[in-house]
Design a protein around this motif. Sequence first.
Motif, mmCIF file in Angstrom:
data_model
loop_
_atom_site.group_PDB
_atom_site.id
_atom_site.type_symbol
_atom_site.label_atom_id
_atom_site.label_comp_id
_atom_site.label_asym_id
_atom_site.label_seq_id
_atom_site.Cartn_x
_atom_site.Cartn_y
_atom_site.Cartn_z
ATOM 1 N N GLN A 38 0.821 -1.204 0.000
ATOM 2 C CA GLN A 38 0.000 0.000 0.000
ATOM 3 C C GLN A 38 0.860 1.260 0.000
ATOM 4 O OE1 GLN A 38 -3.146 0.084 2.894
ATOM 5 N NE2 GLN A 38 -3.347 2.306 2.831
ATOM 6 N N SER A 39 1.888 1.275 0.860
ATOM 7 C CA SER A 39 2.775 2.441 0.944
ATOM 8 C C SER A 39 4.084 2.029 1.570
ATOM 9 C CB SER A 39 2.135 3.563 1.773
ATOM 10 O OG SER A 39 1.984 3.152 3.126
ATOM 11 N N ILE A 40 5.128 2.823 1.322
ATOM 12 C CA ILE A 40 6.425 2.597 1.960
ATOM 13 C C ILE A 40 7.025 3.942 2.333
ATOM 14 C CG2 ILE A 40 7.586 2.465 -0.303
ATOM 15 C CD1 ILE A 40 9.586 0.496 1.112
ATOM 16 N N TYR A 41 7.458 4.026 3.584
ATOM 17 C CA TYR A 41 8.059 5.256 4.085
ATOM 18 C C TYR A 41 9.530 5.003 4.359
ATOM 19 C CZ TYR A 41 9.170 9.283 6.971
ATOM 20 O OH TYR A 41 9.756 10.416 7.476
ATOM 21 N N ARG A 95 8.602 7.536 14.936
ATOM 22 C CA ARG A 95 7.465 8.441 14.712
ATOM 23 C C ARG A 95 6.557 7.914 13.602
ATOM 24 N NH1 ARG A 95 11.555 12.374 15.756
ATOM 25 N NH2 ARG A 95 12.019 12.548 13.515
ATOM 26 N N ALA A 96 7.155 7.340 12.562
ATOM 27 C CA ALA A 96 6.355 6.796 11.473
ATOM 28 C C ALA A 96 5.514 5.619 11.940
ATOM 29 C CB ALA A 96 7.262 6.378 10.321
ATOM 30 N N LEU A 97 6.058 4.800 12.811
ATOM 31 C CA LEU A 97 5.308 3.672 13.352
ATOM 32 C C LEU A 97 4.167 4.151 14.249
ATOM 33 C CD1 LEU A 97 8.249 1.247 14.213
ATOM 34 C CD2 LEU A 97 6.582 0.984 12.369
ATOM 35 N N GLN A 98 4.402 5.234 14.986
ATOM 36 C CA GLN A 98 3.335 5.795 15.805
ATOM 37 C C GLN A 98 2.210 6.356 14.932
ATOM 38 O OE1 GLN A 98 6.163 8.305 18.265
ATOM 39 N NE2 GLN A 98 4.756 7.665 19.894
ATOM 40 N N ALA A 99 2.603 6.945 13.797
ATOM 41 C CA ALA A 99 1.604 7.529 12.899
ATOM 42 C C ALA A 99 0.781 6.460 12.191
ATOM 43 C CB ALA A 99 2.301 8.419 11.866
ATOM 44 N N ASP A 100 1.358 5.281 12.005
ATOM 45 C CA ASP A 100 0.657 4.182 11.340
ATOM 46 C C ASP A 100 0.939 2.891 12.105
ATOM 47 O OD1 ASP A 100 -0.530 2.331 9.730
ATOM 48 O OD2 ASP A 100 0.612 2.802 7.914
ATOM 49 N N VAL A 141 8.414 -11.683 19.798
ATOM 50 C CA VAL A 141 9.553 -11.238 20.594
ATOM 51 C C VAL A 141 9.131 -10.075 21.483
ATOM 52 C CG1 VAL A 141 11.248 -11.996 18.882
ATOM 53 C CG2 VAL A 141 10.345 -9.665 18.774
ATOM 54 N N ALA A 142 10.031 -9.670 22.375
ATOM 55 C CA ALA A 142 9.699 -8.684 23.408
ATOM 56 C C ALA A 142 9.827 -7.243 22.928
ATOM 57 C CB ALA A 142 10.582 -8.915 24.630
ATOM 58 N N LEU A 143 9.435 -6.976 21.700
ATOM 59 C CA LEU A 143 9.372 -5.606 21.202
ATOM 60 C C LEU A 143 7.995 -5.034 21.513
ATOM 61 C CD1 LEU A 143 11.043 -5.681 17.653
ATOM 62 C CD2 LEU A 143 11.771 -4.291 19.603
ATOM 63 N N ALA A 144 7.981 -3.920 22.242
ATOM 64 C CA ALA A 144 6.721 -3.239 22.518
ATOM 65 C C ALA A 144 6.305 -2.443 21.274
ATOM 66 C CB ALA A 144 6.877 -2.313 23.724
ATOM 67 N N PRO A 145 5.058 -1.993 21.194
ATOM 68 C CA PRO A 145 4.632 -1.189 20.043
ATOM 69 C C PRO A 145 5.554 0.007 19.813
ATOM 70 C CG PRO A 145 2.728 -1.828 21.349
ATOM 71 C CD PRO A 145 3.939 -2.261 22.121
ATOM 72 N N TYR A 146 5.884 0.239 18.561
ATOM 73 C CA TYR A 146 6.693 1.368 18.097
ATOM 74 C C TYR A 146 8.170 1.271 18.489
ATOM 75 C CZ TYR A 146 1.843 2.882 18.610
ATOM 76 O OH TYR A 146 0.466 2.933 18.605
ATOM 77 N N GLU A 147 8.606 0.114 18.972
ATOM 78 C CA GLU A 147 10.012 -0.046 19.333
ATOM 79 C C GLU A 147 10.801 -0.664 18.189
ATOM 80 O OE1 GLU A 147 10.454 -0.461 24.158
ATOM 81 O OE2 GLU A 147 10.139 -2.304 23.003
ATOM 82 N N LEU A 148 12.096 -0.321 18.145
ATOM 83 C CA LEU A 148 13.030 -0.881 17.169
ATOM 84 C C LEU A 148 14.234 -1.460 17.895
ATOM 85 C CD1 LEU A 148 13.204 1.890 14.407
ATOM 86 C CD2 LEU A 148 12.022 -0.305 14.248
#
Length: 319
Positions: free
Chosen positions: A5-8, A18-23, A159-166
Amino acid sequence: MYDIQSIYQAKSVDDAIRALQADPSAIVIAGGTDVLIKIREGKLAGCSLVSIHNLTGELSGVTLSPGGDVEIGPLTTFRGVTFSDVIRQTVPVLGEAADMAGGPQLRAAGTIGGNVCNGITSADTASTLVALDAVLRVRGPKGERDVPISEWYQGVGRVALAPYELLVKIIIPRDNYAGYTGHYIKYAQRAAMDIATLGVSCLVKLTDDKKTVDDAALAFGVAGPVPMRAPSAEAAVRGLPIEEAIAVIGKAALADVNPRTSWRASKEFRIQLVQELSARALRRRIAELTPLLQETRELAALTARYYDRSYHRHERYTI
Protein backbone atom coordinates in the motif's frame (compact mmCIF):
# COMPACT_ATOMS: atom_id res chain seq x y z
CA MET A 1 4.33 -8.28 -8.13
CA TYR A 2 4.33 -7.00 -4.57
CA ASP A 3 1.04 -5.71 -3.14
CA ILE A 4 2.32 -2.83 -1.00
CA GLN A 5 0.00 0.00 0.00
CA SER A 6 2.77 2.44 0.94
CA ILE A 7 6.43 2.60 1.96
CA TYR A 8 8.06 5.26 4.08
CA GLN A 9 11.84 5.67 3.98
CA ALA A 10 12.89 6.59 7.51
CA LYS A 11 15.59 9.25 7.83
CA SER A 12 16.69 8.21 11.32
CA VAL A 13 15.77 5.75 14.06
CA ASP A 14 13.67 8.39 15.82
CA ASP A 15 11.99 9.21 12.51
CA ALA A 16 11.13 5.52 12.03
CA ILE A 17 9.61 5.40 15.52
CA ARG A 18 7.47 8.44 14.71
CA ALA A 19 6.35 6.80 11.47
CA LEU A 20 5.31 3.67 13.35
CA GLN A 21 3.34 5.80 15.80
CA ALA A 22 1.60 7.53 12.90
CA ASP A 23 0.66 4.18 11.34
CA PRO A 24 0.43 1.45 14.02
CA SER A 25 -0.28 -1.21 11.39
CA ALA A 26 2.94 -0.50 9.46
CA ILE A 27 5.63 -3.18 9.25
CA VAL A 28 9.34 -2.49 9.58
CA ILE A 29 11.47 -3.66 6.65
CA ALA A 30 15.27 -3.83 6.68
CA GLY A 31 16.91 -6.36 4.33
CA GLY A 32 13.50 -7.55 3.16
CA THR A 33 14.46 -11.21 2.83
CA ASP A 34 11.54 -12.28 5.06
CA VAL A 35 9.02 -9.46 4.62
CA LEU A 36 9.06 -9.38 0.83
CA ILE A 37 8.51 -13.13 0.61
CA LYS A 38 5.49 -12.86 2.91
CA ILE A 39 4.10 -10.02 0.79
CA ARG A 40 4.58 -12.04 -2.39
CA GLU A 41 2.87 -15.04 -0.81
CA GLY A 42 -0.09 -12.85 0.16
CA LYS A 43 0.43 -13.12 3.93
CA LEU A 44 1.13 -9.38 4.18
CA ALA A 45 -0.65 -8.22 1.04
CA GLY A 46 -1.63 -4.57 1.05
CA CYS A 47 0.60 -3.69 3.99
CA SER A 48 2.29 -0.38 4.74
CA LEU A 49 6.04 -0.46 5.28
CA VAL A 50 8.50 1.66 7.25
CA SER A 51 11.93 1.08 5.74
CA ILE A 52 15.05 1.37 7.89
CA HIS A 53 17.20 -0.03 5.09
CA ASN A 54 19.18 3.21 4.64
CA LEU A 55 19.95 3.79 8.32
CA THR A 56 23.31 2.04 8.09
CA GLY A 57 25.08 4.94 9.77
CA GLU A 58 23.07 4.38 12.95
CA LEU A 59 22.33 0.68 12.80
CA SER A 60 25.11 -1.15 10.96
CA GLY A 61 28.58 -2.39 11.84
CA VAL A 62 30.37 -4.39 14.51
CA THR A 63 32.46 -2.67 17.18
CA LEU A 64 34.20 -3.43 20.45
CA SER A 65 33.28 -1.24 23.40
CA PRO A 66 35.98 0.11 25.75
CA GLY A 67 34.99 -2.64 28.20
CA GLY A 68 35.35 -5.37 25.59
CA ASP A 69 31.67 -5.96 24.85
CA VAL A 70 30.89 -6.85 21.24
CA GLU A 71 28.28 -4.46 19.83
CA ILE A 72 26.48 -5.38 16.61
CA GLY A 73 24.19 -3.07 14.68
CA PRO A 74 20.98 -4.85 13.67
CA LEU A 75 21.36 -3.77 10.03
CA THR A 76 24.64 -5.65 9.77
CA THR A 77 24.19 -8.31 7.12
CA PHE A 78 24.97 -11.96 7.69
CA ARG A 79 27.99 -11.50 5.46
CA GLY A 80 29.04 -8.46 7.47
CA VAL A 81 28.93 -10.50 10.66
CA THR A 82 30.85 -13.41 9.18
CA PHE A 83 33.68 -11.30 7.81
CA SER A 84 33.92 -8.80 10.66
CA ASP A 85 37.41 -8.68 12.17
CA VAL A 86 35.84 -8.07 15.59
CA ILE A 87 33.67 -11.19 15.28
CA ARG A 88 36.61 -13.30 14.10
CA GLN A 89 38.72 -12.21 17.07
CA THR A 90 36.05 -12.50 19.77
CA VAL A 91 33.09 -14.74 18.85
CA PRO A 92 33.94 -16.58 15.61
CA VAL A 93 31.18 -19.11 16.36
CA LEU A 94 28.66 -16.35 15.60
CA GLY A 95 30.35 -15.83 12.24
CA GLU A 96 29.99 -19.55 11.57
CA ALA A 97 26.28 -19.42 12.38
CA ALA A 98 25.68 -16.33 10.22
CA ASP A 99 27.46 -18.05 7.33
CA MET A 100 24.92 -20.89 7.48
CA ALA A 101 21.94 -18.73 6.57
CA GLY A 102 20.47 -19.34 3.11
CA GLY A 103 22.72 -18.69 0.13
CA PRO A 104 25.15 -15.93 -0.86
CA GLN A 105 22.38 -13.58 -2.04
CA LEU A 106 20.45 -13.86 1.21
CA ARG A 107 23.58 -13.42 3.33
CA ALA A 108 24.44 -10.25 1.40
CA ALA A 109 21.00 -8.72 2.01
CA GLY A 110 19.54 -10.32 5.14
CA THR A 111 20.37 -8.75 8.49
CA ILE A 112 21.17 -10.21 11.89
CA GLY A 113 18.55 -7.90 13.40
CA GLY A 114 15.87 -9.33 11.16
CA ASN A 115 17.01 -12.85 12.04
CA VAL A 116 16.52 -12.05 15.72
CA CYS A 117 13.30 -10.04 15.38
CA ASN A 118 11.37 -12.60 13.35
CA GLY A 119 11.13 -14.80 16.45
CA ILE A 120 11.71 -18.03 14.55
CA THR A 121 13.32 -20.95 16.37
CA SER A 122 15.21 -22.04 13.23
CA ALA A 123 17.02 -18.69 12.82
CA ASP A 124 20.67 -19.58 12.31
CA THR A 125 22.18 -16.89 14.55
CA ALA A 126 19.60 -17.26 17.32
CA SER A 127 20.96 -20.30 19.17
CA THR A 128 24.48 -18.88 19.27
CA LEU A 129 23.23 -15.52 20.58
CA VAL A 130 21.26 -17.43 23.22
CA ALA A 131 24.36 -19.42 24.20
CA LEU A 132 26.27 -16.13 24.49
CA ASP A 133 23.55 -14.57 26.67
CA ALA A 134 23.33 -11.58 24.34
CA VAL A 135 21.49 -8.41 25.32
CA LEU A 136 19.06 -6.71 22.91
CA ARG A 137 18.87 -2.91 23.13
CA VAL A 138 15.62 -1.46 21.85
CA ARG A 139 14.42 2.10 21.42
CA GLY A 140 10.91 3.45 21.40
CA PRO A 141 8.92 6.55 22.29
CA LYS A 142 9.88 6.12 25.98
CA GLY A 143 13.61 5.79 25.26
CA GLU A 144 15.96 2.82 25.32
CA ARG A 145 15.89 -0.38 27.35
CA ASP A 146 17.97 -3.56 27.43
CA VAL A 147 16.32 -6.96 27.10
CA PRO A 148 18.27 -10.13 28.01
CA ILE A 149 17.90 -12.63 25.21
CA SER A 150 16.52 -15.10 27.75
CA GLU A 151 13.46 -12.81 27.89
CA TRP A 152 13.39 -11.89 24.21
CA TYR A 153 11.57 -14.85 22.65
CA GLN A 154 7.93 -14.84 23.77
CA GLY A 155 6.61 -17.65 21.57
CA VAL A 156 6.50 -18.70 17.92
CA GLY A 157 7.11 -15.55 15.87
CA ARG A 158 6.81 -13.27 18.93
CA VAL A 159 9.55 -11.24 20.59
CA ALA A 160 9.70 -8.68 23.41
CA LEU A 161 9.37 -5.61 21.20
CA ALA A 162 6.72 -3.24 22.52
CA PRO A 163 4.63 -1.19 20.04
CA TYR A 164 6.69 1.37 18.10
CA GLU A 165 10.01 -0.05 19.33
CA LEU A 166 13.03 -0.88 17.17
CA LEU A 167 16.02 -3.09 17.86
CA VAL A 168 19.04 -0.76 17.79
CA LYS A 169 21.92 -2.90 19.08
CA ILE A 170 22.91 -6.48 19.91
CA ILE A 171 25.41 -6.66 22.76
CA ILE A 172 27.56 -9.64 23.73
CA PRO A 173 29.13 -8.92 27.14
CA ARG A 174 32.83 -9.66 27.37
CA ASP A 175 32.39 -12.02 30.32
CA ASN A 176 30.14 -14.22 28.18
CA TYR A 177 32.78 -14.96 25.54
CA ALA A 178 36.22 -14.31 27.05
CA GLY A 179 38.02 -17.62 27.57
CA TYR A 180 35.35 -19.59 25.69
CA THR A 181 35.50 -21.20 22.31
CA GLY A 182 32.47 -22.40 20.40
CA HIS A 183 31.10 -24.43 17.54
CA TYR A 184 27.79 -24.34 15.65
CA ILE A 185 26.27 -27.27 13.80
CA LYS A 186 23.28 -27.03 11.49
CA TYR A 187 21.50 -30.22 10.46
CA ALA A 188 19.37 -29.73 7.36
CA GLN A 189 17.82 -31.72 4.54
CA ARG A 190 20.08 -30.04 1.99
CA ALA A 191 23.66 -28.78 2.11
CA ALA A 192 22.62 -25.20 1.33
CA MET A 193 19.59 -22.91 1.00
CA ASP A 194 17.61 -24.76 3.65
CA ILE A 195 16.07 -24.19 7.06
CA ALA A 196 17.59 -26.08 9.98
CA THR A 197 16.04 -29.34 11.04
CA LEU A 198 18.02 -28.76 14.21
CA GLY A 199 20.74 -26.31 15.15
CA VAL A 200 23.09 -26.52 18.12
CA SER A 201 25.63 -24.03 19.42
CA CYS A 202 28.12 -25.10 22.08
CA LEU A 203 30.56 -22.89 23.97
CA VAL A 204 33.17 -24.36 26.26
CA LYS A 205 35.86 -23.12 28.63
CA LEU A 206 38.50 -25.60 29.79
CA THR A 207 40.65 -25.51 32.89
CA ASP A 208 44.24 -24.35 32.51
CA ASP A 209 45.52 -27.90 32.08
CA LYS A 210 43.02 -28.49 29.23
CA LYS A 211 41.76 -31.67 30.86
CA THR A 212 38.51 -30.58 32.48
CA VAL A 213 35.44 -28.60 31.48
CA ASP A 214 35.41 -25.43 33.53
CA ASP A 215 32.17 -24.11 32.04
CA ALA A 216 29.89 -24.68 29.06
CA ALA A 217 26.91 -23.11 27.34
CA LEU A 218 24.64 -25.16 25.09
CA ALA A 219 21.74 -23.79 23.05
CA PHE A 220 19.40 -25.18 20.41
CA GLY A 221 17.25 -24.05 17.54
CA VAL A 222 14.19 -26.12 16.50
CA ALA A 223 14.34 -28.12 19.74
CA GLY A 224 11.27 -26.26 20.98
CA PRO A 225 9.02 -23.34 20.05
CA VAL A 226 11.81 -20.82 20.65
CA PRO A 227 15.64 -20.94 20.68
CA MET A 228 16.62 -22.32 24.07
CA ARG A 229 19.48 -23.00 26.47
CA ALA A 230 20.10 -26.41 27.98
CA PRO A 231 20.93 -25.63 31.64
CA SER A 232 20.75 -29.27 32.74
CA ALA A 233 23.38 -30.26 30.19
CA GLU A 234 25.58 -27.30 31.10
CA ALA A 235 25.45 -28.20 34.79
CA ALA A 236 26.10 -31.88 34.03
CA VAL A 237 29.43 -31.27 32.29
CA ARG A 238 30.95 -28.64 34.58
CA GLY A 239 33.94 -30.06 36.39
CA LEU A 240 34.03 -33.27 34.34
CA PRO A 241 37.06 -34.61 32.49
CA ILE A 242 36.58 -33.87 28.81
CA GLU A 243 35.88 -37.47 27.73
CA GLU A 244 33.20 -37.85 30.40
CA ALA A 245 31.68 -34.51 29.45
CA ILE A 246 31.40 -35.55 25.81
CA ALA A 247 29.74 -38.82 26.88
CA VAL A 248 27.03 -37.22 29.04
CA ILE A 249 26.18 -33.86 27.45
CA GLY A 250 23.76 -35.19 24.83
CA LYS A 251 21.65 -37.27 27.18
CA ALA A 252 21.60 -34.51 29.79
CA ALA A 253 20.28 -32.05 27.20
CA LEU A 254 17.10 -34.11 26.75
CA ALA A 255 15.80 -32.73 30.04
CA ASP A 256 15.69 -29.24 28.55
CA VAL A 257 14.28 -29.65 25.04
CA ASN A 258 10.82 -30.23 23.65
CA PRO A 259 11.00 -30.78 19.88
CA ARG A 260 7.93 -31.46 17.79
CA THR A 261 7.15 -33.52 14.75
CA SER A 262 6.96 -31.57 11.48
CA TRP A 263 7.24 -32.42 7.80
CA ARG A 264 11.01 -31.91 8.10
CA ALA A 265 11.56 -34.46 10.86
CA SER A 266 9.82 -36.42 13.58
CA LYS A 267 10.12 -35.55 17.25
CA GLU A 268 12.02 -38.80 17.81
CA PHE A 269 14.56 -37.96 15.12
CA ARG A 270 15.12 -34.49 16.55
CA ILE A 271 15.69 -36.03 19.99
CA GLN A 272 18.34 -38.25 18.42
CA LEU A 273 19.90 -35.16 16.82
CA VAL A 274 19.95 -33.33 20.17
CA GLN A 275 21.95 -36.17 21.71
CA GLU A 276 24.33 -36.71 18.82
CA LEU A 277 25.01 -33.12 17.76
CA SER A 278 25.52 -31.88 21.32
CA ALA A 279 28.33 -34.39 21.73
CA ARG A 280 29.76 -33.64 18.28
CA ALA A 281 29.79 -29.90 18.85
CA LEU A 282 31.57 -30.25 22.19
CA ARG A 283 33.97 -32.88 20.82
CA ARG A 284 34.83 -30.80 17.78
CA ARG A 285 35.68 -27.70 19.78
CA ILE A 286 37.66 -29.55 22.44
CA ALA A 287 39.59 -31.39 19.73
CA GLU A 288 40.96 -28.08 18.53
CA LEU A 289 42.01 -27.07 22.04
CA THR A 290 43.84 -30.12 23.33
CA PRO A 291 46.17 -32.81 21.99
CA LEU A 292 44.51 -35.36 24.27
CA LEU A 293 41.90 -36.16 21.64
CA GLN A 294 43.96 -36.90 18.55
CA GLU A 295 41.44 -39.41 17.29
CA THR A 296 38.68 -36.87 17.81
CA ARG A 297 40.74 -34.25 16.01
CA GLU A 298 40.99 -36.55 13.00
CA LEU A 299 37.22 -37.13 13.08
CA ALA A 300 36.64 -33.38 13.21
CA ALA A 301 38.84 -32.87 10.18
CA LEU A 302 36.93 -35.60 8.35
CA THR A 303 33.48 -34.16 9.08
CA ALA A 304 34.64 -30.65 8.16
CA ARG A 305 34.61 -31.70 4.51
CA TYR A 306 30.83 -31.24 4.54
CA TYR A 307 31.25 -27.51 4.51
CA ASP A 308 34.28 -25.38 3.70
CA ARG A 309 34.28 -21.62 3.14
CA SER A 310 36.82 -18.83 2.79
CA TYR A 311 38.35 -18.36 6.21
CA HIS A 312 36.97 -21.13 8.41
CA ARG A 313 35.51 -24.61 8.34
CA HIS A 314 32.34 -25.74 9.98
CA GLU A 315 29.79 -28.48 9.71
CA ARG A 316 26.44 -28.75 8.01
CA TYR A 317 24.92 -32.21 8.23
CA THR A 318 22.28 -33.39 5.80
CA ILE A 319 19.79 -36.21 5.77
